[in-house]
Scaffold this motif. Structure first.
Motif, PDB file in Angstrom:
ATOM      1  N   GLY A 376       0.813  -1.210   0.000  1.00 43.81           N
ATOM      2  CA  GLY A 376       0.000   0.000   0.000  1.00 43.81           C
ATOM      3  C   GLY A 376       0.845   1.257   0.000  1.00 43.81           C
ATOM      4  O   GLY A 376       0.541   2.228  -0.717  1.00 43.81           O
ATOM      5  N   THR A 380       0.940   3.936  -3.067  1.00 41.42           N
ATOM      6  CA  THR A 380       0.624   5.331  -2.756  1.00 41.42           C
ATOM      7  C   THR A 380       1.737   6.252  -3.227  1.00 41.42           C
ATOM      8  O   THR A 380       1.491   7.320  -3.813  1.00 41.42           O
ATOM      9  CB  THR A 380       0.399   5.506  -1.246  1.00 41.42           C
ATOM     10  N   TRP A 381       2.991   5.853  -2.973  1.00 39.30           N
ATOM     11  CA  TRP A 381       4.139   6.639  -3.437  1.00 39.30           C
ATOM     12  C   TRP A 381       4.127   6.735  -4.954  1.00 39.30           C
ATOM     13  O   TRP A 381       4.340   7.823  -5.515  1.00 39.30           O
ATOM     14  CB  TRP A 381       5.438   5.979  -2.961  1.00 39.30           C
ATOM     15  N   TRP A 384       1.205   9.110  -6.101  1.00 33.29           N
ATOM     16  CA  TRP A 384       1.479  10.517  -5.804  1.00 33.29           C
ATOM     17  C   TRP A 384       2.493  11.100  -6.785  1.00 33.29           C
ATOM     18  O   TRP A 384       2.285  12.187  -7.340  1.00 33.29           O
ATOM     19  CB  TRP A 384       1.978  10.652  -4.374  1.00 33.29           C
TER      20      TRP A 384
END
Length: 456
Positions: A376, A380-381, A384
């Motif tokens: 996760g 997410t990184w 973004w």
């Protein structure tokens, strides 16, 4: 153009990728290729430590953090635990009963149900570790040379696949390839199709990453996209159809402004004719492949029935296994022996289920909640940073990070139906893509002096 003299990290990575192409296309632990690529990776790491510059992770610190966390998690799965702790872990009842049946006390055991398999998983991480250390020391021009080198390797694998498709018998001695399969330098046609799809997104970036190179690079890139698309169709990979189409779309989207800039320099009628003829060439090649009965991937997709697909049949079993071993998991890399414990009699047969064929689900089974949290955080990184690079100004400095973002997306999607990132070659490509996405708008650093020449 200034003379190019590669400094040590780039030269070492070129050697590593040469061996990865030769022997890094399989995921099984018992193939000879694993011995070769891991030995070469260790030798390169030692050479880099002795003679190379000080490691400089720079903007790739997040990628290094994810890799360090994955390595630490695998190592933790190998630490022996006292019986009072180990027996309290979920899913260990069978092994607990085994010790009781033979009348012995419960021994200290690691968290992993198959320590040997977990040790193999830990050992495999030497390839991405070395790739990250070397790539993080590159100048921007050396990153582009690496992208060119990767494209050459994808072309070489595609040409090998053409030889296989022609009917020639080719038995790769270093990997567990299937006789008659169109899989290039890989053991698995899905993994090869992903490799070709990466070529689809890489070719336009290579063609438009610099000004003043004339028309031959865009034309060559168009030809390569046609080659990759046709070889994906010939491979028989159903997932390859999806990632191939997405790779072409992302590749063109990545350089849309560069393409528009070149077309604006032409008379309108010529630019329209060029776009139409280019699209027509790709479509005609695909239609010809289908009409000549060479599109094995489409044939397999149209003939697939859910009840006949073993991967779908075992999916409910794997979901139940994941629930059983949650939240600690069964041990990284331990799917094979763990599945043997839970395999239903109704699914016994000649087909061999060595992985879940859904790496997201398999990581959940193997690593439990810690693995899910790590996945996760990584996604997410990626999301973004991808939003930042794809919504930027789109200049040439942004082509490379967008390329990294697109490659990672293709791997994410391919991992829904298979396990490509378990092969050494795709591991290394994932690390490169992570570094490329990381550098974003980074300016040339001190290491740039060794790679200032044009990377044409």
């Amino acid at each position: 153009m200034a003379r190019f003299t590669p400094h040590l990290p780039f030269a070492l990575l070129a050697v590593l990728f040469g061996f990865l192409w030769l022997a890094g296309g399989a995921s099984r632990a018992d193939v000879m290729g694993q011995v070769i690529v891991r030995s070469v990776a260790w030798a390169i790491l030692i050479a880099y430590i002795l003679f190379g510059p000080r490691p400089r992770l720079g903007d790739a610190r997040a990628v290094a953090g994810f890799l360090l966390a994955a390595t630490t998690l695998a190592a933790l799965h190998l630490i022996p635990l006292p019986p009072s702790v180990w027996t309290a872990l979920p899913g260990r009842e069978l092994l607990i009963q085994a010790a009781a049946v033979i009348g012995e006390e419960q021994p200290w055991r690691p968290l992993s149900i198959s320590p040997g398999a977990t040790l193999n998983a830990l050992s495999s991480l030497i390839v991405p570790v070395v790739t990250l250390l070397l790539a993080a020391a590159f100048s921007r021009s050396e990153h582009w040379r690496t992208a060119t080198m990767l494209l050459v390797l994808i072309v070489a694998s595609s040409l090998l696949a053409l030889v296989q498709f022609s009917g020639s018998r080719f038995d790769h001695p270093l990997i567990n390839d299937v006789a008659g399969a169109v899989s290039g330098s890989f053991a698995n046609r899905n993994h090869f199709a992903l490799f070709a799809a990466i070529g689809c997104i890489l070719a336009p970036a290579w063609a438009f990453q610099e000004e003043g190179r004339g028309a031959w690079k865009p034309l060559a890139a168009l030809g390569l996209i046609v080659l990759f698309a046709m070889i994906i169709l010939a491979s028989g990979s159903r997932t390859g159809l999806l990632v191939g189409a997405l790779g072409i779309a992302l590749g063109l989207l990545n350089v849309r402004r560069q393409i528009a800039s070149k077309l604006r320099r032409l008379p309108r009628k010529w630019s329209i004719a060029l776009v139409v003829s280019s699209a027509g060439l790709v479509i005609a090649a695909l239609i010809l492949s289908v009409t000549l009965d060479r599109a094995v991937s489409i044939d397999r997709a149209s003939a697939m029935q859910a009840g006949e697909d073993l991967r779908l049949q075992v999916l409910p079993v794997i979901v139940e296994m994941t629930k059983l071993y949650f939240p600690v998991g069964s041990g990284l890399g331990a799917f094979d022996p763990v599945y043997r414990i839970h395999e239903p009699s109704a699914l016994l047969g000649p087909a061999y289920v060595n992985h879940a064929h859904n790496d997201w689900l398999e990581v959940s089974l193997d690593a439990g909640l810690p693995g899910l949290l790590l996945l996760g955080a990584a996604v997410t990184w990626w999301l973004w940073n991808s939003i930042k690079v794809w919504t930027g100004k789109g200049n040439r400095e942004g082509i490379l990070p967008r390329l990294g973002s697109g490659i990672l997306l293709l791997v994410f999607i391919a991992s829904v139906t298979d396990y490509p990132a378990r092969t050494p070659m795709i591991m290394a490509v994932v690390m490169l893509a992570g570094v490329w996405l990381s550098i974003g708008s980074r300016r040339e650093g001190p290491a740039s002096s060794s790679g200032r020449s044009s990377s044409g």
